[in-house]
Design an enzyme around this catalytic site. Structure first.
Site, mmCIF file in Angstrom:
data_model
loop_
_atom_site.group_PDB
_atom_site.id
_atom_site.type_symbol
_atom_site.label_atom_id
_atom_site.label_comp_id
_atom_site.label_asym_id
_atom_site.label_seq_id
_atom_site.Cartn_x
_atom_site.Cartn_y
_atom_site.Cartn_z
ATOM 1 N N HIS A 17 0.845 -1.193 0.000
ATOM 2 C CA HIS A 17 0.000 0.000 0.000
ATOM 3 C C HIS A 17 0.881 1.243 0.000
ATOM 4 O O HIS A 17 2.112 1.154 -0.070
ATOM 5 C CB HIS A 17 -0.991 -0.029 1.164
ATOM 6 C CG HIS A 17 -0.365 -0.108 2.526
ATOM 7 N ND1 HIS A 17 0.380 0.904 3.055
ATOM 8 C CD2 HIS A 17 -0.362 -1.099 3.449
ATOM 9 C CE1 HIS A 17 0.803 0.570 4.259
ATOM 10 N NE2 HIS A 17 0.381 -0.655 4.523
ATOM 11 N N HIS A 20 4.107 1.480 2.110
ATOM 12 C CA HIS A 20 5.315 0.825 1.592
ATOM 13 C C HIS A 20 5.919 1.663 0.472
ATOM 14 O O HIS A 20 7.141 1.807 0.372
ATOM 15 C CB HIS A 20 4.996 -0.577 1.050
ATOM 16 C CG HIS A 20 4.290 -1.463 2.035
ATOM 17 N ND1 HIS A 20 3.016 -1.921 1.825
ATOM 18 C CD2 HIS A 20 4.690 -1.952 3.238
ATOM 19 C CE1 HIS A 20 2.658 -2.668 2.868
ATOM 20 N NE2 HIS A 20 3.653 -2.701 3.735
ATOM 21 N N CYS A 125 4.084 -10.449 19.751
ATOM 22 C CA CYS A 125 3.113 -10.103 18.708
ATOM 23 C C CYS A 125 3.523 -10.777 17.403
ATOM 24 O O CYS A 125 4.573 -10.459 16.844
ATOM 25 C CB CYS A 125 3.025 -8.591 18.483
ATOM 26 S SG CYS A 125 1.962 -8.200 17.049
ATOM 27 N N CYS A 128 4.030 -8.263 14.417
ATOM 28 C CA CYS A 128 5.290 -7.507 14.457
ATOM 29 C C CYS A 128 6.475 -8.474 14.441
ATOM 30 O O CYS A 128 7.594 -8.062 14.200
ATOM 31 C CB CYS A 128 5.440 -6.705 15.747
ATOM 32 S SG CYS A 128 4.286 -5.374 15.986
ATOM 33 N N CYS A 143 -1.207 -5.343 21.344
ATOM 34 C CA CYS A 143 -0.084 -4.734 20.622
ATOM 35 C C CYS A 143 -0.483 -3.308 20.247
ATOM 36 O O CYS A 143 -1.555 -3.094 19.681
ATOM 37 C CB CYS A 143 0.218 -5.546 19.361
ATOM 38 S SG CYS A 143 1.236 -4.648 18.178
ATOM 39 N N HIS A 146 -0.755 -3.185 16.195
ATOM 40 C CA HIS A 146 -1.780 -3.967 15.497
ATOM 41 C C HIS A 146 -3.098 -4.086 16.253
ATOM 42 O O HIS A 146 -4.079 -4.588 15.706
ATOM 43 C CB HIS A 146 -1.228 -5.366 15.172
ATOM 44 C CG HIS A 146 -0.108 -5.318 14.180
ATOM 45 N ND1 HIS A 146 1.207 -5.353 14.563
ATOM 46 C CD2 HIS A 146 -0.117 -5.195 12.839
ATOM 47 C CE1 HIS A 146 1.972 -5.269 13.495
ATOM 48 N NE2 HIS A 146 1.197 -5.166 12.435
ATOM 49 N N LYS A 295 -2.802 4.810 11.468
ATOM 50 C CA LYS A 295 -1.733 4.451 10.553
ATOM 51 C C LYS A 295 -2.352 3.683 9.402
ATOM 52 O O LYS A 295 -3.181 2.799 9.625
ATOM 53 C CB LYS A 295 -0.721 3.565 11.282
ATOM 54 C CG LYS A 295 0.396 3.082 10.389
ATOM 55 C CD LYS A 295 1.215 1.985 11.034
ATOM 56 C CE LYS A 295 2.249 1.450 10.049
ATOM 57 N NZ LYS A 295 2.751 0.132 10.366
ATOM 58 N N LYS A 298 -2.859 -2.434 6.147
ATOM 59 C CA LYS A 298 -3.777 -3.413 5.572
ATOM 60 C C LYS A 298 -4.595 -4.082 6.681
ATOM 61 O O LYS A 298 -5.798 -4.267 6.553
ATOM 62 C CB LYS A 298 -2.951 -4.448 4.805
ATOM 63 C CG LYS A 298 -3.744 -5.516 4.123
ATOM 64 C CD LYS A 298 -4.423 -5.018 2.867
ATOM 65 C CE LYS A 298 -5.297 -6.137 2.344
ATOM 66 N NZ LYS A 298 -5.653 -6.120 1.006
HETATM 67 N N1 MSP Z 1 9.747 -6.880 7.309
HETATM 68 C C1 MSP Z 1 9.856 -5.820 8.245
HETATM 69 C C2 MSP Z 1 11.059 -4.960 7.945
HETATM 70 C C3 MSP Z 1 12.364 -5.668 7.921
HETATM 71 S S1 MSP Z 1 13.683 -4.631 7.484
HETATM 72 C C4 MSP Z 1 15.054 -5.491 7.848
HETATM 73 C C5 MSP Z 1 8.598 -4.960 8.167
HETATM 74 N N2 MSP Z 1 7.908 -5.042 7.033
HETATM 75 S S2 MSP Z 1 6.554 -4.237 6.713
HETATM 76 O O1 MSP Z 1 6.042 -4.797 5.497
HETATM 77 O O2 MSP Z 1 5.696 -4.241 7.837
HETATM 78 O O3 MSP Z 1 7.009 -2.814 6.327
HETATM 79 C C6 MSP Z 1 7.327 -1.866 7.284
HETATM 80 C C7 MSP Z 1 7.755 -0.569 6.610
HETATM 81 O O4 MSP Z 1 6.799 -0.146 5.627
HETATM 82 C C8 MSP Z 1 7.785 0.578 7.589
HETATM 83 O O5 MSP Z 1 8.959 0.646 8.341
HETATM 84 C C9 MSP Z 1 7.691 1.731 6.660
HETATM 85 O O6 MSP Z 1 8.921 1.890 6.019
HETATM 86 C C10 MSP Z 1 6.646 1.240 5.664
HETATM 87 N N3 MSP Z 1 5.278 1.534 6.095
HETATM 88 C C11 MSP Z 1 4.242 0.654 6.228
HETATM 89 N N4 MSP Z 1 3.117 1.332 6.577
HETATM 90 C C12 MSP Z 1 3.383 2.639 6.681
HETATM 91 C C13 MSP Z 1 2.629 3.801 6.912
HETATM 92 N N5 MSP Z 1 1.331 3.788 7.152
HETATM 93 N N6 MSP Z 1 3.269 4.992 6.866
HETATM 94 C C14 MSP Z 1 4.597 5.095 6.556
HETATM 95 N N7 MSP Z 1 5.337 4.016 6.319
HETATM 96 C C15 MSP Z 1 4.790 2.773 6.447
HETATM 97 O O7 MSP Z 1 8.333 -4.249 9.117
#
Ligand code: MSP
Length: 505
Positions: A17, A20, A125, A128, A143, A146, A295, A298
């Site tokens: 989304h 990311h 969690c 996470c 959490c 989440h 935030k 998904k």
């Molecule tokens: N897989 C772990 C990260 C491992 S890195 C060695 C993870 N993945 S995640 O799919 O949950 O992605 C997290 C990252 O996505 C966040 O740190 C951020 O960079 C981005 N974001 C996901 N949702 C977000 C928002 N709503 N707003 C801003 N960034 C966000 O955690």
């Protein structure tokens, strides 16, 4: 000089989304900008495919975690391509080459005496993939990220002696005041360290989906340990037949969201110290994009689909919006209305219309050739030091600040055209020289802003630079002078055409 920038590797348990897309866009802006500065850039992104976040969803869908990964990593790869992102490699933690490096690094941590067998008991969690302390919970035992009820876990596993890195980490923070940016996140990380560090699990006994612990194959390496090592492992196999670790390590900046600060600003440098590997130069942390007050996520069911936005408005529009609307480092709201506003007022009106009007005037009044004259002093002053300021912002991981600087000049150019009224000057032959200077000045200003905007809105900037006949795309060339003087202008068309509301609905 070498420059290495990374994004987090994203969990393949859900569709990508805008959240990311956000980090990936920011990383691409830095990578493109550094290439424009002549740096030897390596830009890494990819997917995190192990651990509970992935196994739980796979189970629910009745497929294996590998099948889920194989299906979903493509979506993240597509997202990067859709956004016009120029990553040099896309890592998957299921790559066998990555496994090898993970095992090697973890073995080294073990051999250096930083691992012991123990029993974990506490909150966990699965979304996470993180062990939580009581202070990290909300509403009893939920959490905070989440908002799901957590269970207490008890399991025998291998531990990483994080506590023994308290002092080295404090020293790192004392010596490197820009190790974490922005300042508020630096303070947060430091206070986390100062509160006292507890050892963490390095492996999981119950989970089967992961990289086996090299000295105890009954356990897999904890997904975060495995995932963090991606930044280091990728360099050893990303380039066919070449190991570029020495060239690019330590990383210049790991860009991440604030949700994963602890892992990157505390655990990761400690792991690297434990393995005798240099720590990264910086962790650049951004806030959350919020939809309403939550935030975007998904699992909370509130997301903006970047694929849809790009299909209607183009990648440039989304890239610009993401970097401009919410100050990088802070939390901020995004919305479809906010997006349309930025598209229409900033991109279509202030930048796009200025470009088409300027080209039209040069065509009408000067047969399409930009007058080769001295630029007007007022504009020279407006642009003085701009390139340096933009570089300073991006060096400090402040893309929003860089856009503020650039946009101040876009607005300045619009104001200048309003004030000089070239269409009036064109009516009076006695004003021919002034008209020459005005046309050159505005066209030159457009060239300079477009060069600096190129990392943000590459397609539009490229089109305009082509139409202006500007070949040098380096930041070095972003100096206001007589650069476009004498150029024969090409065709441009609309940079940001009107999108029919019906199509946008
Ligand atoms: N897989 C772990 C990260 C491992 S890195 C060695 C993870 N993945 S995640 O799919 O949950 O992605 C997290 C990252 O996505 C966040 O740190 C951020 O960079 C981005 N974001 C996901 N949702 C977000 C928002 N709503 N707003 C801003 N960034 C966000 O955690």
């Amino acid at each position: 000089m070498a420059y290495y920038v990374t994004t987090p590797i994203y969990y393949v348990n859900a569709e990508p989304h805008l959240g990311h897309a956000y980090t990936t866009i920011a990383a691409d802006v830095l990578a493109r900008h550094m290439r424009q500065r002549g740096e030897d850039v390596f830009f890494l992104t990819g997917t995190d495919e192990h651990g509970e976040p992935v196994t739980q969803v796979a189970e629910r869908e009745g497929i294996t975690p590998r099948e889920l990964g194989d299906r979903n990593y493509v979506r993240f790869k597509d997202l990067a391509a859709t956004l016009g992102v120029t990553n040099d490699f896309f890592i998957r933690t299921t790559d066998p080459e990555h496994h090898e490096v993970v095992q090697r690094v973890v073995q080294r941590i073990h051999d250096n005496g930083h691992v012991y067998a123990g029993t974990y008991e506490g909150w966990y969690c699965p979304r996470c993939a993180d062990f939580k302390t009581d202070s990290e919970l909300v509403e009893g035992n939920k959490c905070a990220i989440h908002l799901i009820e957590l269970e207490r876990e008890r399991e025998d596993n291998w531990f990483f002696r994080l506590s023994s890195f308290q002092e080295p980490l404090e020293r790192l923070y004392a010596e490197r005041p820009d190790f974490v940016t922005p300042q508020i996140r630096f303070n947060e990380a430091l206070s986390f360290v100062e509160q006292g560090l507890q050892d963490i699990s390095l492996s999981r006994a119950r989970l089967k989906w992961g990289v086996p612990v090299p000295w105890d194959e009954s356990q897999v390496i904890y997904v975060w340990i495995d995932a963090l090592i991606n930044y280091y492992s990728a360099l050893s196999y990303a380039r066919e037949g070449e190991d570029v670790t020495d060239r690019f390590w330590p990383a210049d900046v790991h860009l991440i969201g604030k949700d994963i600060l602890k892992f990157h600003a505390v655990i990761w440098p400690a792991m690297l110290m434990a393995a005798d590997i240099e720590v990264p130069r910086r962790v650049g942390i951004h806030g959350f994009l919020l939809l309403g007050e939550h935030k975007m996520s998904k699992s909370l069911g509130n997301v903006i689909d970047p694929f849809q936005v790009v299909e209607l408005y183009g990648a440039d529009a989304l890239r610009y919006y993401a970097m401009r609307e919410v100050r990088f480092g802070q939390d901020g709201e995004v919305s479809p209305e906010g997006f349309e506003n930025r598209y229409t007022s900033d991109l279509a009106n202030e930048y796009g219309n200025l470009a088409s009007r300027t080209l039209a005037m040069v065509s009408r009044y000067r047969d399409g050739v930009v007058p080769d004259v001295e630029p007007p002093a007022a504009l020279a002053e407006l642009f003085d030091g701009l390139g340096e300021r933009v570089c300073a912002c991006l060096d400090a991981t402040e893309p929003t600040g860089a856009l503020d600087e650039i946009w101040q000049r876009v607005r300045g150019l619009n104001g200048y055209v309003q004030e000089q009224q070239p269409w009036q000057l064109a009516k009076d032959p006695a004003e021919a020289e002034r008209l020459d200077a005005v046309l050159l000045g505005v066209a030159e200003g457009l060239r300079v802003v477009s060069l600096l905007l190129w990392p943000f809105v590459p397609t539009a900037a490229e089109r305009l630079l082509d139409a202006l006949g500007a070949e040098d795309r380096s930041v070095e060339a972003a100096k206001f002078g007589s650069g476009v003087g004498g150029a024969t202008l090409g065709e441009l068309g609309q940079l940001f055409p009107k999108v029919e509301p019906a199509a946008a609905a």
